[in-house]
Scaffold this motif. Structure first.
Motif, mmCIF file in Angstrom:
data_model
loop_
_atom_site.group_PDB
_atom_site.id
_atom_site.type_symbol
_atom_site.label_atom_id
_atom_site.label_comp_id
_atom_site.label_asym_id
_atom_site.label_seq_id
_atom_site.Cartn_x
_atom_site.Cartn_y
_atom_site.Cartn_z
ATOM 1 N N HIS A 280 0.846 -1.195 0.000
ATOM 2 C CA HIS A 280 0.000 0.000 0.000
ATOM 3 C C HIS A 280 0.883 1.248 0.000
ATOM 4 O O HIS A 280 1.998 1.232 0.530
ATOM 5 C CB HIS A 280 -0.910 0.049 1.237
ATOM 6 C CG HIS A 280 -1.860 -1.095 1.341
ATOM 7 N ND1 HIS A 280 -2.940 -1.252 0.514
ATOM 8 C CD2 HIS A 280 -1.877 -2.155 2.204
ATOM 9 C CE1 HIS A 280 -3.595 -2.355 0.835
ATOM 10 N NE2 HIS A 280 -2.970 -2.915 1.861
ATOM 11 N N ILE A 282 0.007 5.595 0.546
ATOM 12 C CA ILE A 282 -0.951 6.679 0.653
ATOM 13 C C ILE A 282 -0.198 8.012 0.623
ATOM 14 O O ILE A 282 0.953 8.097 1.043
ATOM 15 C CB ILE A 282 -1.806 6.585 1.931
ATOM 16 C CG1 ILE A 282 -0.917 6.628 3.181
ATOM 17 C CG2 ILE A 282 -2.651 5.327 1.934
ATOM 18 C CD1 ILE A 282 -1.703 6.689 4.477
ATOM 19 N N ARG A 317 -5.134 2.108 11.219
ATOM 20 C CA ARG A 317 -5.515 1.538 9.934
ATOM 21 C C ARG A 317 -5.305 0.029 9.926
ATOM 22 O O ARG A 317 -4.524 -0.506 10.715
ATOM 23 C CB ARG A 317 -4.693 2.168 8.796
ATOM 24 C CG ARG A 317 -4.944 3.671 8.602
ATOM 25 C CD ARG A 317 -3.963 4.262 7.606
ATOM 26 N NE ARG A 317 -4.231 5.669 7.325
ATOM 27 C CZ ARG A 317 -4.867 6.118 6.252
ATOM 28 N NH1 ARG A 317 -5.299 5.245 5.333
ATOM 29 N NH2 ARG A 317 -5.061 7.407 6.066
#
Length: 468
Positions: A280, A282, A317
């Motif tokens: 991931h 971000i 998260r």
């Protein structure tokens, strides 16, 4: 024989069974005792001592405690590192008895020292790198870490030096042989993380190096600038966190870009010598800054500061999806710090420490400090530790803090890690249940490592002898 002695003699079931040659039954009785009870039983009489020596009671106690008690397992590891003890469970009665007493007495001593605030102080002068200290005060980070075995620190040439934590002898040096010109002028280590298998270090030029702990071989060089599509040589990787288990390590990193945006990247390390995929990534808004980050098997935690509204928050998260599960608003602090353990979140700000339940997002306890908080750590199920800008280390009672009925202060001890009587710029602290290590950072010509030792393993403990 007096009447009183006769009554005591006849009521001694151990001696009675032994006289009937039922030593197996006696051994089975002793096998139910814990360490303290078994140790005290040896002192009852010669008969009891001989019965305990007859069987494998000490061996079974050692095996049981090492299997069921994390406290005993970790303490044996520390004693092995300190004294080079043979960690294999021996068959000899006296050897098992000695190991049990060394581990058991050390566990009891450690508990008592924390409760009473007893400790020793040590200074490690060879740890200093005075000519480069000042550059590590940026955003309160310094390339210094420790685990149960080692203390590690980045050097000015980009290498990582390891010391044996218990003997303070140099153990290994990890060289960044593959660094390129993208780090020109910025080869100094920015952040450092390591575990029992790998060492991970980030640099001001946006690169991350990964080494094999056992061989010191450089396995990979990851270029964060390529991920963010920037070419600058002077953009730091501001944060690193390494979590998980062998074959499934998570590496979380944060890069600050020239556009003043923070990139947070999560990678999965199954084999450090093979390609490490990005799971991931971000990109935060320009007004948001990541002050600290943490990753484990299930959660990613980011301490984020909003530079416009002057508000801080903890984002929790999912490691699997990077989806935000919870957001906890906390007091604003330019140097926010936090720690997480078993569902408890500990947050330090300017003059306040807050303890949160992450499941309910409720603040359980809030306490004040005399100076701005620079470090917090949940040491165990019993205590947490904090340090403020004055260099004062404070020990807090976690159990009392979790009890709503406890309204008195939960501060147990305030300790001076150093003998310096002057303001500190930004003390850097690392801690666990055995030691608290602090670098004062008083000025760029002073950075000795100061150690508060709660185990006080200065010399080998004497071996207890059986009573005659």
């Amino acid at each position: 024989m007096t009447k009183e002695f006769q009554i005591r003699y006849q009521s001694d079931i151990v001696s009675s069974l032994s006289r009937r040659l039922m030593n197996d039954v006696v051994e089975e009785i002793f096998n139910y005792l814990d360490y303290d009870s078994l140790k005290n039983s040896e002192a009852v009489s010669v008969q009891w001592r001989d019965n305990i020596a007859y069987g494998k009671t000490w061996k079974k106690l050692l095996e049981r405690n090492l299997r069921l008690s994390a406290e005993w397992r970790e303490m044996l590891e520390i004693l092995v590192l300190k004294w080079s003890l043979d960690s294999s469970v021996p068959k000899n009665y006296m050897h098992c008895r000695t190991l049990c007493k060394q581990v058991g007495n050390s566990v009891s001593k450690l508990r008592r020292n924390w409760l009473e605030g007893r400790h020793s102080k040590n200074e490690f002068t060879d740890f200093s790198q005075p000519e480069i200290e000042s550059i590590f005060w940026i955003r309160g980070s310094l390339n210094f870490e420790m685990n149960k075995s080692w203390i590690g620190r980045g050097q000015r040439d980009g290498s990582i030096r390891f010391w044996n934590r218990w003997t303070l002898e140099t153990s290994a040096i990890f060289q960044p042989l593959l660094l390129t010109n993208r780090l020109l002028g910025c080869n100094t280590v920015r952040c450092l993380q390591f575990n029992d298998d790998i060492v991970v270090a980030s640099y001001f030029g946006g690169s991350i190096c990964i080494w094999n702990v056992h061989t010191t071989e450089l396995l990979q060089v990851l270029h964060e600038m390529d991920v963010a599509n920037y070419e600058s040589h002077y953009i730091p990787v501001n944060g690193l966190s390494l979590g998980g288990s062998p074959g499934n390590y998570w590496l979380l990193s944060c890069l600050s870009s020239p556009t003043e945006q923070d990139f947070v990247t999560l990678r999965l390390i199954k084999s450090p010598s093979e390609e490490i995929p990005i799971v991931h990534r971000i990109v935060l808004d320009q007004k948001l800054r990541v002050l600290q980050l943490l990753v484990n098997d299930t959660h990613v935690m980011l301490l984020i500061s909003d530079t416009e509204t002057k508000r801080d928050q903890i984002q929790i998260r999912s490691t699997a999806s990077m989806e935000i599960l919870k957001t906890i608003q906390i007091p604003y602090s330019e140097m926010g710090v936090f720690d997480y353990r078993k569902g408890l979140l500990l947050v330090g700000s300017r003059y306040e420490i807050q303890l949160w339940d992450t499941e309910t997002a409720i603040c359980i306890r809030s306490v004040r400090s005399s100076s701005s908080i620079v470090f917090v750590k949940i040491i165990s199920d019993r205590y947490w530790v904090s340090c403020n800008t004055s260099g004062k280390v404070e020990v807090w009672d976690l159990k009392c803090a979790l009890n709503p009925a406890h309204t008195r202060s939960v501060l147990l001890h305030q300790l001076d890690a150093t003998n310096l009587h002057c303001p500190l710029l930004y003390p850097v602290v690392r801690a666990d249940e055995y030691q608290i290590a602090l670098i004062p950072c008083r000025a760029k010509d002073y950075s000795e490592l100061h150690i508060i030792d709660f185990l006080q393993l200065d010399e080998k403990a004497p071996i207890d002898r059986p009573i005659d």
